[in-house]
Design a protein around this motif. Structure first.
Motif, mmCIF file in Angstrom:
data_model
loop_
_atom_site.group_PDB
_atom_site.id
_atom_site.type_symbol
_atom_site.label_atom_id
_atom_site.label_comp_id
_atom_site.label_asym_id
_atom_site.label_seq_id
_atom_site.Cartn_x
_atom_site.Cartn_y
_atom_site.Cartn_z
ATOM 1 N N TYR B 11 0.845 -1.200 0.000
ATOM 2 C CA TYR B 11 0.000 0.000 0.000
ATOM 3 C C TYR B 11 0.882 1.253 0.000
ATOM 4 N N LEU B 12 1.894 1.230 0.873
ATOM 5 C CA LEU B 12 2.753 2.406 1.029
ATOM 6 C C LEU B 12 3.505 2.726 -0.267
ATOM 7 N N THR B 13 4.064 1.699 -0.889
ATOM 8 C CA THR B 13 4.830 1.943 -2.120
ATOM 9 C C THR B 13 3.910 2.353 -3.279
ATOM 10 N N MET B 14 2.725 1.718 -3.339
ATOM 11 C CA MET B 14 1.770 2.070 -4.405
ATOM 12 C C MET B 14 1.313 3.524 -4.249
ATOM 13 N N LEU B 15 1.011 3.908 -3.013
ATOM 14 C CA LEU B 15 0.553 5.288 -2.790
ATOM 15 C C LEU B 15 1.676 6.294 -3.068
ATOM 16 N N SER B 16 2.897 5.938 -2.670
ATOM 17 C CA SER B 16 4.037 6.828 -2.931
ATOM 18 C C SER B 16 4.233 6.994 -4.438
ATOM 19 N N ALA B 17 4.169 5.876 -5.163
ATOM 20 C CA ALA B 17 4.344 5.926 -6.624
ATOM 21 C C ALA B 17 3.248 6.768 -7.272
ATOM 22 N N LEU B 18 2.014 6.574 -6.805
ATOM 23 C CA LEU B 18 0.896 7.348 -7.353
ATOM 24 C C LEU B 18 1.072 8.846 -7.096
ATOM 25 N N ALA B 19 1.522 9.164 -5.875
ATOM 26 C CA ALA B 19 1.716 10.585 -5.517
ATOM 27 C C ALA B 19 2.782 11.216 -6.418
ATOM 28 N N ILE B 20 3.865 10.466 -6.651
ATOM 29 C CA ILE B 20 4.954 10.992 -7.500
ATOM 30 C C ILE B 20 4.453 11.174 -8.938
ATOM 31 N N ILE B 21 3.723 10.167 -9.442
ATOM 32 C CA ILE B 21 3.213 10.246 -10.822
ATOM 33 C C ILE B 21 2.254 11.433 -10.968
ATOM 34 N N LEU B 22 1.336 11.568 -10.019
ATOM 35 C CA LEU B 22 0.370 12.677 -10.104
ATOM 36 C C LEU B 22 1.075 14.026 -10.030
ATOM 37 N N ASN B 23 2.086 14.097 -9.149
ATOM 38 C CA ASN B 23 2.847 15.337 -8.987
ATOM 39 C C ASN B 23 3.528 15.736 -10.298
ATOM 40 N N ILE B 24 4.182 14.768 -10.934
ATOM 41 C CA ILE B 24 4.898 15.061 -12.188
ATOM 42 C C ILE B 24 3.903 15.310 -13.325
ATOM 43 N N ALA B 25 2.892 14.434 -13.431
ATOM 44 C CA ALA B 25 1.915 14.572 -14.520
ATOM 45 C C ALA B 25 1.210 15.924 -14.449
ATOM 46 N N GLU B 26 0.897 16.344 -13.224
ATOM 47 C CA GLU B 26 0.203 17.628 -13.088
ATOM 48 C C GLU B 26 1.086 18.791 -13.534
ATOM 49 N N GLY B 40 -3.295 20.454 -7.352
ATOM 50 C CA GLY B 40 -2.788 19.726 -6.182
ATOM 51 C C GLY B 40 -3.327 18.302 -6.130
ATOM 52 N N LEU B 41 -3.271 17.608 -7.261
ATOM 53 C CA LEU B 41 -3.834 16.253 -7.340
ATOM 54 C C LEU B 41 -3.137 15.268 -6.390
ATOM 55 N N ALA B 42 -1.844 15.519 -6.124
ATOM 56 C CA ALA B 42 -1.098 14.609 -5.239
ATOM 57 C C ALA B 42 -1.663 14.640 -3.821
ATOM 58 N N ASN B 43 -2.416 15.705 -3.506
ATOM 59 C CA ASN B 43 -3.029 15.803 -2.179
ATOM 60 C C ASN B 43 -4.079 14.697 -1.973
ATOM 61 N N ILE B 44 -4.639 14.196 -3.075
ATOM 62 C CA ILE B 44 -5.612 13.085 -2.997
ATOM 63 C C ILE B 44 -4.928 11.889 -2.331
ATOM 64 N N ILE B 45 -3.683 11.651 -2.746
ATOM 65 C CA ILE B 45 -2.953 10.491 -2.220
ATOM 66 C C ILE B 45 -2.595 10.696 -0.746
ATOM 67 N N ALA B 46 -2.260 11.945 -0.374
ATOM 68 C CA ALA B 46 -1.948 12.226 1.034
ATOM 69 C C ALA B 46 -3.183 11.956 1.900
#
Lengths: 116, 171
Positions: B11-26, B40-46
C-alpha cells in the motif's frame, strides 16, 4: 461536510475577499506612475510607467528584461526555470499583484507599495 | 503477520508511486490552471494515505512525492523544491491535527490545501526575502478552496472502493 465546517470555509472566503478588496482600495488611493524593480529588499531600478522602454536586471539565477509599453509592463527574456513571471503577463498601475520572479529574487511593483 | 506487513508495504509503495506520478503529470500536462493556482492532485494520495495507513505513512508519502518528484523533474534543491517543502510541511501538520478530530475528508482537504498555500508563501517571504508575495496570498487561498473540495471529493470516492488495512500497529 458539516455545518460548522462550511461556516469555517465561508469565513476563509470572506477574509480573502476582504483582503483583496482592501488591497484594491489601497492601490486606487495611492496611485503612482513610478514602478520599482526590487532585488530581494533592494531597489535596483525604477521606471515611469508612461514612458516606453526596456530595462535589464540581473538576478540570482539569471537575468530578465522588463518591457514597458503603452503604460503597461511585462517580463520578457527571463532566464529562470519556472517562467511564472513571464506568464503573469502585462501589468498596469491598477493591478494589485506584483510581478515576482522567485528564482531570481526580483519583484516589480509600484513605488507606493514599497512605502507601505 | 508477515502477510500484513507485506500488504502494508505494498500500500505504502503504491501510494508513494501514485503521488509521485500525479505530482509530475500535473506539472507537465496541467500546470497552473489559473495564475499560480494548481489543482494539487497529489493531495488526494496524502488524504488516502492518512486514512488508510496513518500519520507516519502519510508523512513518508508526502516526503517521497516532494523529493523524488523534484528529483525526476531536475528541480531538486531549487526554489521550487524548497517552496514545495514549505507547503507540504504545513499541509501535513494540518492533516495530522485534523485527523485527531471528526472532520470530514472534504473539509480536511480544503484546510490542507489552504495550509499548503500559506506554507509556500511563508517560505518565499522568509527564505527568499520577498515580502510582497503576501499580496498574492488571498488570491491563492481563494484558489485553494475549490481545488481542495475537488481533491477531497475524489479522495472520498476512491476510498469507498479500497479495502482498508486491518492492522494499525505501524502507525
Amino acid at each position: 461536510m458539516k455545518r460548522r465546517e462550511i461556516v469555517i470555509i465561508l469565513c476563509i472566503v470572506l477574509a480573502c475577499l476582504a483582503g483583496l478588496g482592501l488591497m484594491r482600495w489601497r492601490a486606487g488611493q495611492k496611485k503612482t506612475d513610478t514602478i520599482l524593480i526590487v532585488y530581494h529588499d533592494r531597489v535596483v531600478q525604477s521606471f515611469d510607467a508612461n514612458t516606453d522602454g526596456l530595462y535589464h536586471v540581473e538576478g540570482d539565477y539569471g537575468s530578465l528584461d522588463v518591457e514597458v509599453k503603452d503604460s503597461r509592463w511585462h517580463v520578457i527574456n527571463e532566464i529562470c526555470p519556472n517562467h511564472t513571471c513571464a506568464k503573469m503577463g502585462w501589468k498596469t498601475v491598477e493591478d494589485i499583484f506584483p510581478i515576482q520572479c522567485i528564482p531570481n529574487g526580483i519583484t516589480i511593483m509600484p513605488a507606493s507599495w514599497m512605502e507601505e | 503477520m508477515n502477510i500484513q506487513k507485506t500488504r502494508h508495504l505494498t500500500y505504502l509503495t503504491m501510494l508513494s508511486a501514485l503521488a509521485i506520478i500525479l505530482n509530475i503529470a500535473e506539472s507537465v500536462y496541467i500546470g497552473q490552471i489559473f495564475y499560480m493556482v494548481r489543482l494539487g492532485l497529489a493531495n488526494i494520495i496524502a488524504l488516502m494515505a492518512i486514512r488508510l495507513l496513518g500519520k507516519r505513512d502519510m508523512l513518508i508519502v508526502n516526503c517521497m512525492r516532494v523529493i523524488i518528484g523534484n528529483l525526476l523533474r531536475g528541480m531538486i534543491f531549487g526554489s521550487t523544491f524548497w517552496i514545495s517543502c514549505g507547503g507540504v510541511v504545513l499541509s501535513s501538520i494540518v492533516l495530522i491535527l485534523l485527523d485527531r478530530t471528526d472532520s470530514s475528508l472534504m473539509f480536511t482537504s480544503v484546510l490542507s490545501a489552504v495550509a499548503h498555500s500559506v506554507g509556500q508563501v511563508i517560505v518565499v517571504m522568509m527564505f527568499y526575502a520577498q515580502p510582497m508575495v503576501v499580496a498574492i496570498l488571498p488570491y491563492l487561498l481563494l484558489g485553494s478552496i475549490p481545488t481542495g473540495i475537488l481533491t477531497g471529493f475524489i479522495a472520498e470516492r476512491v476510498l469507498k472502493h479500497i479495502r482498508p488495512l486491518k492492522i494499525t500497529k505501524f502507525d
